[in-house]
Design a protein around this motif. Sequence first.
Motif, PDB file in Angstrom:
ATOM      1  N   ILE A  40       0.863  -1.174   0.000  1.00 46.80           N
ATOM      2  CA  ILE A  40       0.000   0.000   0.000  1.00 46.80           C
ATOM      3  C   ILE A  40       0.896   1.220   0.000  1.00 46.80           C
ATOM      4  O   ILE A  40       1.867   1.295   0.760  1.00 46.80           O
ATOM      5  CB  ILE A  40      -0.988   0.008   1.188  1.00 46.80           C
ATOM      6  CG1 ILE A  40      -1.895   1.243   1.140  1.00 46.80           C
ATOM      7  CG2 ILE A  40      -0.268  -0.105   2.513  1.00 46.80           C
ATOM      8  CD1 ILE A  40      -3.050   1.204   2.127  1.00 46.80           C
ATOM      9  N   GLN A  41       0.609   2.154  -0.913  1.00 40.42           N
ATOM     10  CA  GLN A  41       1.339   3.412  -0.992  1.00 40.42           C
ATOM     11  C   GLN A  41       0.451   4.492  -0.395  1.00 40.42           C
ATOM     12  O   GLN A  41      -0.685   4.670  -0.835  1.00 40.42           O
ATOM     13  CB  GLN A  41       1.673   3.753  -2.438  1.00 40.42           C
ATOM     14  CG  GLN A  41       2.578   2.753  -3.109  1.00 40.42           C
ATOM     15  CD  GLN A  41       2.721   3.014  -4.604  1.00 40.42           C
ATOM     16  OE1 GLN A  41       2.086   3.889  -5.172  1.00 40.42           O
ATOM     17  NE2 GLN A  41       3.573   2.220  -5.250  1.00 40.42           N
ATOM     18  N   VAL A  42       0.965   5.200   0.594  1.00 42.75           N
ATOM     19  CA  VAL A  42       0.228   6.276   1.241  1.00 42.75           C
ATOM     20  C   VAL A  42       1.002   7.565   0.989  1.00 42.75           C
ATOM     21  O   VAL A  42       2.150   7.695   1.412  1.00 42.75           O
ATOM     22  CB  VAL A  42       0.075   6.032   2.757  1.00 42.75           C
ATOM     23  CG1 VAL A  42      -0.748   7.131   3.403  1.00 42.75           C
ATOM     24  CG2 VAL A  42      -0.541   4.660   3.021  1.00 42.75           C
ATOM     25  N   GLY A  44       2.842  10.773   1.176  1.00 39.26           N
ATOM     26  CA  GLY A  44       3.458  11.448   2.304  1.00 39.26           C
ATOM     27  C   GLY A  44       3.944  10.527   3.407  1.00 39.26           C
ATOM     28  O   GLY A  44       4.609  10.969   4.344  1.00 39.26           O
ATOM     29  N   GLN A  45       3.605   9.231   3.337  1.00 39.06           N
ATOM     30  CA  GLN A  45       4.033   8.296   4.375  1.00 39.06           C
ATOM     31  C   GLN A  45       4.837   7.128   3.826  1.00 39.06           C
ATOM     32  O   GLN A  45       5.384   6.346   4.583  1.00 39.06           O
ATOM     33  CB  GLN A  45       2.825   7.784   5.159  1.00 39.06           C
ATOM     34  CG  GLN A  45       2.149   8.881   5.942  1.00 39.06           C
ATOM     35  CD  GLN A  45       1.028   8.355   6.803  1.00 39.06           C
ATOM     36  OE1 GLN A  45       1.018   7.196   7.207  1.00 39.06           O
ATOM     37  NE2 GLN A  45       0.064   9.206   7.096  1.00 39.06           N
ATOM     38  N   GLY A  46       4.850   6.951   2.504  1.00 34.87           N
ATOM     39  CA  GLY A  46       5.661   5.909   1.908  1.00 34.87           C
ATOM     40  C   GLY A  46       4.880   4.693   1.462  1.00 34.87           C
ATOM     41  O   GLY A  46       3.649   4.694   1.415  1.00 34.87           O
ATOM     42  N   THR A  47       5.633   3.637   1.149  1.00 30.86           N
ATOM     43  CA  THR A  47       5.067   2.372   0.703  1.00 30.86           C
ATOM     44  C   THR A  47       5.286   1.335   1.793  1.00 30.86           C
ATOM     45  O   THR A  47       6.389   1.214   2.328  1.00 30.86           O
ATOM     46  CB  THR A  47       5.740   1.903  -0.602  1.00 30.86           C
ATOM     47  OG1 THR A  47       5.508   2.897  -1.606  1.00 30.86           O
ATOM     48  CG2 THR A  47       5.181   0.569  -1.068  1.00 30.86           C
ATOM     49  N   PHE A  48       4.233   0.609   2.117  1.00 28.39           N
ATOM     50  CA  PHE A  48       4.286  -0.420   3.154  1.00 28.39           C
ATOM     51  C   PHE A  48       4.074  -1.781   2.507  1.00 28.39           C
ATOM     52  O   PHE A  48       3.158  -1.951   1.703  1.00 28.39           O
ATOM     53  CB  PHE A  48       3.220  -0.167   4.217  1.00 28.39           C
ATOM     54  CG  PHE A  48       3.331   1.174   4.863  1.00 28.39           C
ATOM     55  CD1 PHE A  48       4.282   1.408   5.851  1.00 28.39           C
ATOM     56  CD2 PHE A  48       2.500   2.208   4.481  1.00 28.39           C
ATOM     57  CE1 PHE A  48       4.393   2.655   6.452  1.00 28.39           C
ATOM     58  CE2 PHE A  48       2.599   3.465   5.078  1.00 28.39           C
ATOM     59  CZ  PHE A  48       3.547   3.690   6.065  1.00 28.39           C
ATOM     60  N   THR A  49       4.931  -2.753   2.843  1.00 29.76           N
ATOM     61  CA  THR A  49       4.855  -4.099   2.273  1.00 29.76           C
ATOM     62  C   THR A  49       4.993  -5.134   3.393  1.00 29.76           C
ATOM     63  O   THR A  49       5.526  -4.835   4.455  1.00 29.76           O
ATOM     64  CB  THR A  49       5.979  -4.337   1.248  1.00 29.76           C
ATOM     65  OG1 THR A  49       7.237  -4.167   1.903  1.00 29.76           O
ATOM     66  CG2 THR A  49       5.882  -3.373   0.073  1.00 29.76           C
ATOM     67  N   PRO A  50       4.525  -6.367   3.122  1.00 28.86           N
ATOM     68  CA  PRO A  50       4.764  -7.441   4.084  1.00 28.86           C
ATOM     69  C   PRO A  50       6.268  -7.677   4.211  1.00 28.86           C
ATOM     70  O   PRO A  50       6.999  -7.401   3.261  1.00 28.86           O
ATOM     71  CB  PRO A  50       4.058  -8.641   3.460  1.00 28.86           C
ATOM     72  CG  PRO A  50       3.022  -8.036   2.562  1.00 28.86           C
ATOM     73  CD  PRO A  50       3.648  -6.771   2.037  1.00 28.86           C
TER      74      PRO A  50
END
Length: 135
Positions: free
Chosen positions: A45-47, A49-55
């Motif tokens: 998930i790319q948010v 201003g907060q970056g990309t989050f991955t497992p």
Amino acid sequence: MYFARCAVGTFAAGAAVALVVACSDKATAPCQSPNLSGTYSLDSIQVTGQGTFTPPGATGTLQLTTTTYVADLDLPVIGAQHDNGTYSACSSGTFSQTSAISAVTSSGSFTSNALKLTIDVTTQGQRFVNFWTKS
């Protein structure tokens, strides 16, 4: 014919779930809804201003019927988020959802194939791009 087209939806924004409503009275053809039903696992998930989050740091599941969703996300810094509600997806690529929990709506677009689903929505000025794999 005139169809009042309203888009509603929801996605985790910060520590809260958010939604946006978009309506128009344009003369449009009725929405042809693709069948997105199934259970999906979060790829990333790319948010804005907060970056990309991955497992493994970010986890999530998304369950879709033809009109409802249940979403569970656990993202670094933001924490665990649960939401459910209704959604609308049209073959033209438009996507919207409305949270039964927060009464917030998100709208944007989606793409899908047999195994992958990408949902790109904006909620209260924040953009979320979600990448999912069908289980």
